[in-house]
Design an enzyme around this catalytic site. Structure first.
Site, PDB file in Angstrom:
ATOM      1  CB  SER A  22      -9.447   0.032   0.179  1.00  0.00           C
ATOM      2  OG  SER A  22      -8.670   0.202  -0.964  1.00  0.00           O
ATOM      3  CG  ASP A  75      -2.297   0.563   0.938  1.00  0.00           C
ATOM      4  OD1 ASP A  75      -2.375   1.789   0.731  1.00  0.00           O
ATOM      5  OD2 ASP A  75      -3.295  -0.179   0.930  1.00  0.00           O
ATOM      6  CG  HIS A 125      -5.432   3.467   1.010  1.00  0.00           C
ATOM      7  ND1 HIS A 125      -4.991   2.209   0.683  1.00  0.00           N
ATOM      8  CD2 HIS A 125      -6.752   3.480   0.736  1.00  0.00           C
ATOM      9  CE1 HIS A 125      -6.004   1.483   0.224  1.00  0.00           C
ATOM     10  NE2 HIS A 125      -7.086   2.223   0.237  1.00  0.00           N
TER      11      HIS A 125
END
Length: 601
Positions: A421, A181, A241
């Site tokens: 996600s 990520d 994220h």
């Protein structure tokens, strides 16, 4: 020369688009505005790299023998001539973990143009095994306002995975989950929950941290200024994220703060593959190989290979050869790869790597257990997990660890995000729980057990796989109902409550008493309504005794059997909240030596 226009992260948040390629403006290069060009109107259509895999290494970079040099010269000539026909100059950046060459182009070109060029190269150069555009991938998420509410995705409600029930059996101890990520930020709720990772981003512009590949996977922020990700693209704030995904998998449990991860006894390994404007397929592929314990030239060996890889990212188009080869490589080392289906409310067959073979593809549900309005669907989807549906309120999202910084890092915080996600780390966490109780399981066995044990959708979720992942049912499915407790070793010094060894879940403890004055303490958190059973086996020639104390050191119960007797003591938490308990082992007679202590609840 022209550059593509990338819809910025905030637009991605609004549109929930999961697409393919984006251009990157490198430092020192003229902007598209300066060149007087028109940006591409659709995100995910251009890239400035290609991936070329030769059959026998006969390239200018690796050529050794006379015949190899001749083949290399021929390959260079073909590549140069065909590239010139398209106005493209090509230079080799590096060789990736699959032995393929990462080729830098002098401009961004449309994927269709590069596919046509690739076909010509392969047709004229028999030494090429495959050639394809090096697409970019993006985080698959839709963040919203920070707030606080219960973690419905962990619970037993309509959209939950019942992780709280599975924790009576295991918390994932001994398993490493790699999060490919944006990297992660240091966070109080992730302290002590990670192992060493790697920053896999080779391009310094994308890396956004001043360096290329290195051993620091911390997230510097994926923000961009206006125009950096394509002409007309507005400025974009940092998403953090990877930190959010990591919290859902492994945020610390029972620490009286914040949130808790699905597999809070496991360790998270950050592998940074996404940065400013996205991340290249070639970097993501190397990330999969390295995380699973494979060899990538120029990188150190991964000392703690991951059993699970979480990829809450994606792009458009068919599964690339590079992505599929990296997935196959990871699976060959018994690593399970879990990926997001995508957030475009369309068939996931056009979402990469969701459409690759051998992965567990995850759709998203909201609190009602029905498909979230943004979630992709289709035959390639295997299961669904809690991704959130904030159309009915922000608290219907997924709450996890985050950072307050809008560009560079700031203080810790928590925030609600929604997207596939967020569903993906719920499932990856359950896979970690499954590996904890059956370390020898294969990726195919994990996928089969996960799908067969999923519970039926309580609301409409057409083409969302076999059901919503059910953590305790998945554990039963992978073990056949026979769960082997994890074994942990005693760590000295632990001769007082202040230095007691922490036991995160039901476990077999291997300990020893070195002398007649030695004593060992173990601390655990007993859930509400549960009964702790401690069974001490000193061996056939020794007499060791067993005691259980409350959080302030008051003796609750004990067992003081004779030589060779297995002492057993129990205590029940009759309250409504979890409480601390201390289990003590002491010497009575028979000499120093080893013992085993079984702790269940």
């Amino acid at each position: 020369m022209f550059f593509s226009k990338k819809v910025p992260l905030r637009a991605l948040i609004s549109l929930m688009v999961a697409a393919g390629v984006v251009s990157v403006v490198h430092a020192g290069m003229p902007s598209a505005d300066e060149l007087g060009v028109v940006a591409a109107p659709v995100r995910g259509t251009h890239t400035d790299r290609m991936i070329v895999k030769y059959r026998d290494g006969a390239t200018a970079v690796t050529a050794k023998t006379t015949s190899q040099l001749a083949a290399a010269n021929y390959s260079e000539a073909v590549r140069g001539r065909l590239g010139a026909e398209h106005g493209l100059a090509m230079s080799t950046l590096r060789i990736n973990g699959l032995g393929a060459h990462i080729i830098k182009l002098n401009r961004h070109a449309h994927v269709d143009e590069l596919l046509a060029l690739a076909a010509k190269m392969k047709a004229e150069d028999p030494s090429i095994e495959y050639v394809e555009p090096d697409r970019m991938m993006y985080p698959m998420m839709t963040p919203n306002d920070t707030n606080y509410s219960s973690l419905w995705g962990m619970q037993g409600g309509a959209g939950g995975i019942r992780a709280n029930t599975a924790w009576d059996t295991t918390t994932g101890a001994g398993v490493v989950v790699a999060v490919l990520d944006t990297g992660i930020r240091p966070h109080a709720d992730l302290a002590g929950q990670t192992v060493a990772g790697y920053d896999m981003i080779a391009d310094t512009f994308v890396a956004n941290d001043g360096t290329a590949r290195d051993g620091d996977p911390s997230d510097p922020g994926d923000w961009s200024t206006a125009g950096q990700c394509g002409t007309g693209a507005p400025a974009s704030s940092s998403s953090w994220h990877g930190t959010h995904v990591a919290g859902t998998i492994g945020a610390k449990g029972n620490n009286s703060m914040g949130v808790i991860g699905v597999a809070f006894g496991a360790k998270v390994q950050a592998v940074r593959v996404l940065g400013r404007c996205g991340g290249y397929t070639s970097d993501i592929a190397d990330g999969m190989i390295w995380a699973s314990g494979g060899t990538v030239a120029g990188l150190p060996v991964n000392a703690t290979p991951a059993k699970v890889i979480n990829m809450s990212l994606g792009g458009g188009g068919a599964c690339s050869v590079t992505s599929q080869s990296a997935i196959d490589s990871a699976r060959s080392r018994n690593t399970t790869v879990v990926v997001a289906a995508g957030n475009s409310n369309e068939n996931a067959s056009n979402s990469n790597p969701a459409n690759c073979a051998g992965v567990i593809t995850v759709a998203a549900v909201g609190p009602t257990g029905g498909r979230a309005y943004y979630s992709n669907y289709g035959a390639v989807v295997d299961v669904a997990g809690p991704g959130g549906d904030q159309s009915a309120g922000s608290s219907n999202g997924i709450l996890s660890t985050l950072n307050v910084g809008t560009t560079t890092p700031g203080a810790d915080n928590y925030a609600y995000y929604q997207g596939t996600s967020m569903a993906t780390p719920h499932v990856a966490g359950v896979v970690a729980l499954m590996y904890a109780v059956k370390p020898t399981a294969t990726p195919d066995q994990i996928e089969s057990a996960l799908k067969s044990s999923a519970r039926a959708f309580p609301a409409t979720c057409s083409q969302c796989g076999t059901g919503i992942v059910d953590a305790p049912a998945a554990i039963v499915a992978i073990t056949g109902g026979i769960v082997t407790l994890p074994t942990v070793g005693e760590t000295e010094a632990n001769n007082s409550t202040a230095t007691a060894n922490n036991i995160a879940a039901p476990s077999n403890v291997n300990g020893s008493l070195s002398s007649s004055t030695d004593t060992d303490y173990f601390k655990l958190t007993l859930p509400a309504g549960k009964t702790l059973t401690a069974a001490l086996n000193p061996g056939s020639t020794k007499d060791y005794d067993l005691y259980i104390y409350n959080s302030v050191g008051t003796l609750l119960t004990s067992a003081e059997g004779g030589v060779g007797v297995v002492d057993t003591a129990t205590t029940t938490n009759t309250g409504t909240t979890a409480i601390a308990r201390y289990v003590r082992v002491t010497y009575y007679s028979g000499g120093s030596g080893a013992y085993s202590l079984k702790l269940t609840w």
